[in-house]
Design a protein around this motif. Structure first.
Motif, PDB file in Angstrom:
ATOM      1  N   UNK A 177     -13.891  82.354  71.204  1.00 42.21           N
ATOM      2  CA  UNK A 177     -12.716  82.015  70.729  1.00 42.21           C
ATOM      3  C   UNK A 177     -12.163  83.014  69.964  1.00 42.21           C
ATOM      4  N   UNK A 178     -12.643  84.402  69.772  1.00 46.11           N
ATOM      5  CA  UNK A 178     -12.320  85.445  69.162  1.00 46.11           C
ATOM      6  C   UNK A 178     -11.130  86.111  70.199  1.00 46.11           C
ATOM      7  N   UNK A 179     -10.183  86.720  69.478  1.00 43.10           N
ATOM      8  CA  UNK A 179      -9.104  87.551  70.047  1.00 43.10           C
ATOM      9  C   UNK A 179      -8.711  88.530  69.389  1.00 43.10           C
ATOM     10  N   UNK A 180      -9.338  89.787  69.738  1.00 43.96           N
ATOM     11  CA  UNK A 180      -8.605  91.170  69.358  1.00 43.96           C
ATOM     12  C   UNK A 180      -8.807  91.139  67.677  1.00 43.96           C
ATOM     13  N   UNK A 181     -10.002  90.821  67.209  1.00 43.68           N
ATOM     14  CA  UNK A 181     -10.405  90.720  65.814  1.00 43.68           C
ATOM     15  C   UNK A 181      -9.892  89.583  64.892  1.00 43.68           C
ATOM     16  N   UNK A 182      -9.458  88.492  65.628  1.00 46.14           N
ATOM     17  CA  UNK A 182      -9.174  87.545  64.689  1.00 46.14           C
ATOM     18  C   UNK A 182      -9.620  86.200  65.305  1.00 46.14           C
ATOM     19  N   UNK A 183      -9.831  84.979  64.744  1.00 47.90           N
ATOM     20  CA  UNK A 183     -10.036  83.810  65.370  1.00 47.90           C
ATOM     21  C   UNK A 183      -9.766  82.647  64.305  1.00 47.90           C
ATOM     22  N   UNK A 184      -9.104  81.432  65.120  1.00 43.24           N
ATOM     23  CA  UNK A 184      -8.606  80.584  64.482  1.00 43.24           C
ATOM     24  C   UNK A 184      -9.691  79.684  63.431  1.00 43.24           C
ATOM     25  N   UNK A 185      -9.367  79.607  62.050  1.00 39.90           N
ATOM     26  CA  UNK A 185     -10.556  79.126  61.377  1.00 39.90           C
ATOM     27  C   UNK A 185     -11.210  77.597  61.722  1.00 39.90           C
TER      28      UNK A 185
END
Length: 264
Positions: A177-185
């Protein structure tokens, strides 16, 4: 709202996950924005706050005059005022924008200590038109091509937490679920974060003008960003507002401060 985000990022931050529709019971470096002060004084930035009133002008027959009666939101459309452009934004608009910033900031303060209980270095921010005052999505503009400004009667809240600690935990829990250093909480696999998001939805849905309310309050989510991702995102937003002729600082996020402690 959009602030230079990719379609993938936009979709992820909205948390459009069918599992998010039913609530569960309760059981870096970015710069700070002071909501008590304007982003910059009139002699520090282009003079964009002069023009017509927040509401369209009235004709001799008493009808509102407006070339583009654009309203983005679909929740209670009868309560929404049409979007206005940068050149139309006046002191009344700025007052309404600042008031809505302060309202959202106040509502979110109570959640900061809970994020910082998970990571003492966590920082809760907001970006998008609520923070910058202008919609930077090229598609959200008038027929003339001029960008619309923040609409205090029709907006959403683009929140994120900057935390390398939480991001590392989320990366281990749900790496796909991680995308380019971010993930939906809500997809982080951190139960405390998911509960925080549900509690925030309940509180923020009560803010007038927020379109993530009622049956669609689950659209609200909180991104978890690494400090590197947060820094790159802020830099991108700064470049976007600069391209519009605005002061670079308008691209800074709105940082949510924890409640002040009462010292006896």
């Amino acid at each position: 709202m959009y602030s230079g985000r990719t379609p993938q990022e936009r979709g992820s931050n909205r948390g459009r996950d069918s599992s998010e529709r039913s609530p569960t019971p309760s059981s870096h470096k970015t710069r700070e924005t002071d909501v008590s002060k304007p982003f910059s004084s009139s002699n520090q930035r282009p003079n964009i706050l002069q023009g017509v009133s927040l509401y369209p002008p009235v004709s001799s027959t008493g009808n509102r005059i407006k070339e583009d009666n654009h309203v983005e939101g679909k929740v209670n459309p009868q309560e929404k005022t049409p979007d206005i452009t940068i050149s139309e934004a006046d002191a009344n608009w700025e007052k309404a924008w600042k008031a809505k910033q302060a309202e959202v900031h106040s509502a979110m303060q109570q959640f900061v200590p809970r994020f910082q209980a998970l990571d003492p270095d966590a920082q809760v921010n907001i970006r998008g038109s609520l923070a910058s005052g202008v919609k930077m999505n090229p598609k959200k503009c008038a027929s003339s091509g001029e960008p619309y400004v923040f609409n205090p009667t029709d907006f959403d809240i683009d929140a994120y937490v900057v935390s390398d600690n939480l991001f590392t935990q989320a990366l281990k829990n749900n790496p796909t679920a991680v995308r380019n250093g971010q993930i939906v909480g809500s997809q982080s696999g951190i139960k405390e974060v998911k509960q925080l998001i549900w509690d925030m939805r309940e509180v923020l849905a009560k803010i007038t003008g927020n379109r993530d309310t009622g049956e669609v309050k689950w659209h609200f989510n909180v991104l978890i960003r690494s400090s590197t991702n947060a820094s790159k995102t802020t830099n991108k937003d700064e470049q976007s507002v600069t391209a519009l002729g605005l002061e670079r600082s308008r691209g800074n996020p709105l940082t949510i401060q924890p409640p002040k402690q009462n010292i006896p």
